[in-house]
Design a protein around this motif. Sequence first.
Motif, PDB file in Angstrom:
ATOM      1  N   VAL A   1      30.627  61.508  54.492  1.00 28.39           N
ATOM      2  CA  VAL A   1      30.426  60.313  53.681  1.00 28.39           C
ATOM      3  C   VAL A   1      29.039  59.688  53.862  1.00 28.39           C
ATOM      4  N   VAL A   2      28.464  59.794  55.076  1.00 27.88           N
ATOM      5  CA  VAL A   2      27.177  59.145  55.334  1.00 27.88           C
ATOM      6  C   VAL A   2      26.075  59.814  54.513  1.00 27.88           C
ATOM      7  N   GLY A   3      25.316  58.979  53.782  1.00 25.87           N
ATOM      8  CA  GLY A   3      24.242  59.487  52.929  1.00 25.87           C
ATOM      9  C   GLY A   3      24.651  59.721  51.490  1.00 25.87           C
ATOM     10  N   LYS A   4      25.948  59.592  51.218  1.00 32.76           N
ATOM     11  CA  LYS A   4      26.433  59.837  49.859  1.00 32.76           C
ATOM     12  C   LYS A   4      26.344  58.593  48.978  1.00 32.76           C
ATOM     13  N   GLU A   5      26.170  58.835  47.681  1.00 36.94           N
ATOM     14  CA  GLU A   5      26.265  57.776  46.674  1.00 36.94           C
ATOM     15  C   GLU A   5      27.747  57.605  46.337  1.00 36.94           C
ATOM     16  N   LEU A   6      28.262  56.392  46.533  1.00 37.41           N
ATOM     17  CA  LEU A   6      29.690  56.175  46.334  1.00 37.41           C
ATOM     18  C   LEU A   6      29.966  54.936  45.489  1.00 37.41           C
ATOM     19  N   THR A   7      31.143  54.969  44.879  1.00 35.13           N
ATOM     20  CA  THR A   7      31.709  53.773  44.260  1.00 35.13           C
ATOM     21  C   THR A   7      32.994  53.459  45.006  1.00 35.13           C
ATOM     22  N   VAL A   8      33.073  52.256  45.543  1.00 29.15           N
ATOM     23  CA  VAL A   8      34.223  51.857  46.357  1.00 29.15           C
ATOM     24  C   VAL A   8      34.883  50.635  45.736  1.00 29.15           C
ATOM     25  N   GLU A   9      36.199  50.717  45.578  1.00 27.93           N
ATOM     26  CA  GLU A   9      36.965  49.589  45.040  1.00 27.93           C
ATOM     27  C   GLU A   9      37.660  48.864  46.185  1.00 27.93           C
ATOM     28  N   VAL A  10      37.428  47.564  46.278  1.00 25.62           N
ATOM     29  CA  VAL A  10      38.042  46.734  47.314  1.00 25.62           C
ATOM     30  C   VAL A  10      38.752  45.575  46.648  1.00 25.62           C
ATOM     31  N   ARG A  11      40.079  45.647  46.628  1.00 27.52           N
ATOM     32  CA  ARG A  11      40.906  44.585  46.031  1.00 27.52           C
ATOM     33  C   ARG A  11      40.419  44.200  44.633  1.00 27.52           C
ATOM     34  N   GLY A  12      40.208  45.185  43.800  1.00 27.53           N
ATOM     35  CA  GLY A  12      39.838  44.951  42.417  1.00 27.53           C
ATOM     36  C   GLY A  12      38.354  44.781  42.170  1.00 27.53           C
ATOM     37  N   GLU A  13      37.564  44.633  43.239  1.00 29.19           N
ATOM     38  CA  GLU A  13      36.113  44.491  43.091  1.00 29.19           C
ATOM     39  C   GLU A  13      35.449  45.833  43.390  1.00 29.19           C
ATOM     40  N   THR A  14      34.454  46.207  42.597  1.00 29.66           N
ATOM     41  CA  THR A  14      33.803  47.504  42.726  1.00 29.66           C
ATOM     42  C   THR A  14      32.404  47.363  43.319  1.00 29.66           C
ATOM     43  N   PHE A  15      32.099  48.231  44.288  1.00 29.48           N
ATOM     44  CA  PHE A  15      30.786  48.266  44.925  1.00 29.48           C
ATOM     45  C   PHE A  15      30.201  49.669  44.753  1.00 29.48           C
ATOM     46  N   GLN A  16      28.930  49.736  44.400  1.00 32.82           N
ATOM     47  CA  GLN A  16      28.249  51.017  44.247  1.00 32.82           C
ATOM     48  C   GLN A  16      27.012  51.048  45.135  1.00 32.82           C
ATOM     49  N   GLY A  17      26.728  52.225  45.689  1.00 32.01           N
ATOM     50  CA  GLY A  17      25.530  52.343  46.506  1.00 32.01           C
ATOM     51  C   GLY A  17      25.561  53.576  47.382  1.00 32.01           C
ATOM     52  N   THR A  18      24.639  53.604  48.340  1.00 27.73           N
ATOM     53  CA  THR A  18      24.518  54.727  49.274  1.00 27.73           C
ATOM     54  C   THR A  18      25.079  54.320  50.625  1.00 27.73           C
ATOM     55  N   VAL A  19      25.905  55.180  51.198  1.00 23.39           N
ATOM     56  CA  VAL A  19      26.442  54.908  52.531  1.00 23.39           C
ATOM     57  C   VAL A  19      25.337  55.162  53.548  1.00 23.39           C
ATOM     58  N   THR A  20      24.930  54.113  54.256  1.00 21.29           N
ATOM     59  CA  THR A  20      23.865  54.242  55.246  1.00 21.29           C
ATOM     60  C   THR A  20      24.403  54.508  56.642  1.00 21.29           C
ATOM     61  N   ASP A  21      25.635  54.051  56.900  1.00 21.54           N
ATOM     62  CA  ASP A  21      26.182  54.248  58.249  1.00 21.54           C
ATOM     63  C   ASP A  21      27.610  53.713  58.299  1.00 21.54           C
ATOM     64  N   VAL A  22      28.234  53.896  59.445  1.00 16.65           N
ATOM     65  CA  VAL A  22      29.491  53.218  59.762  1.00 16.65           C
ATOM     66  C   VAL A  22      29.214  52.397  61.015  1.00 16.65           C
ATOM     67  N   SER A  23      29.537  51.114  60.986  1.00 14.67           N
ATOM     68  CA  SER A  23      29.186  50.218  62.085  1.00 14.67           C
ATOM     69  C   SER A  23      30.080  50.445  63.289  1.00 14.67           C
ATOM     70  N   THR A  24      29.715  49.842  64.411  1.00 18.37           N
ATOM     71  CA  THR A  24      30.478  50.010  65.648  1.00 18.37           C
ATOM     72  C   THR A  24      31.857  49.384  65.586  1.00 18.37           C
ATOM     73  N   ASP A  25      32.112  48.569  64.575  1.00 14.90           N
ATOM     74  CA  ASP A  25      33.453  48.013  64.403  1.00 14.90           C
ATOM     75  C   ASP A  25      34.196  48.660  63.234  1.00 14.90           C
TER      76      ASP A  25
END
Length: 328
Positions: free
Chosen positions: A283-307
């Motif tokens: 997943v890291v480095g990919k262009e993604l569209t993510v849906e979170v509770r009806g709201e859509t976010f688009q962009g590049t995955v830069t990392d996964v945080s320590t939490d």
Amino acid sequence: MASKGTAVREKILELLQKNTDGYTSGEDLSQLFSISRAAVSKHVSVLRGQGHEIEAVTRKGYRLLRKAELLTEEVVRQGLNTRLFGQCGVHYLPSVGSTNLEAMQLAFSGAPEGTVVVADEQTGGRGRQGRIWHSPAGCGLYVSVVLRPDIAPNEAPIITLLTNVAAAEAVHEMTGILPVCKWPNDVLIDGCKVAGNLTEIFLSGDVVSHIISGAGINVRPLPKRLVADLRTAPCSLEETAGKSISRVELLQAYLVRYEYWYLLVKEQGFALLLTRWKELTDVVGKELTVEVRGETFQGTVTDVSTDGMLLLQSSDGVEHRLFSGDIL
């Protein structure tokens, strides 16, 4: 604490497992454990009653043909190489609404960390956002573990990734196939979902009192009538590996890998776990569209945080920290 009889049966089964290509004589077992031949025969009968297929041939002895598929505490603990997980209680239920709900009730009653709940089927299996996790009898491994980590509430989502890694590594151990971890909680083989997990966090004031970590792994194909409405096509270990898979051995592998990562996180923090999760994901480095509770976010995955947050950077440079969601 296991009884003396249980301990002897565990050792007998362990010896039979090590010698599946040959026979272990009743006389050898009698001398090894300082018990009579009749007592050996009774122990073998108990093991058969637990579902183990054991062949007995006159003048040759005993040979294990197939280990039991019953997920009872005595069977699961035979050969289970853990210090904590499963050692303080394995609660087996032929049928249950949800292993997570059962584990939650045990946790509220004081069940210690490492308590395991496992079932042959769930009639109300759940995934994220209230989705159904189909759990027909005999088709999968449905298991929940009680955790009592000393972590802050904002760190608790990392448990989802830990469960992800443990399930993926258990799948790899049983099949030789290295699956892909899909954020936040799926395990895929060739793009098809073979496992998922559900983490439920319980607070006491502003601290974590306990966490219930549930997982479902498809061992055998789901009935076709259950497949049509699923968001991601499912697959099973047996159909992808082309061989029979023991649910008991899968559960043991899962608990061993889970305990390894959980204790490592306790001792050294999240860094090594996150490194391993990133090795298992694409997943890291990919262009993604993510849906979170009806709201859509688009962009590049830069990392996964320590939490455990997915860091998604949009085209305008804004970084979104996503706790969970659906990759579209």
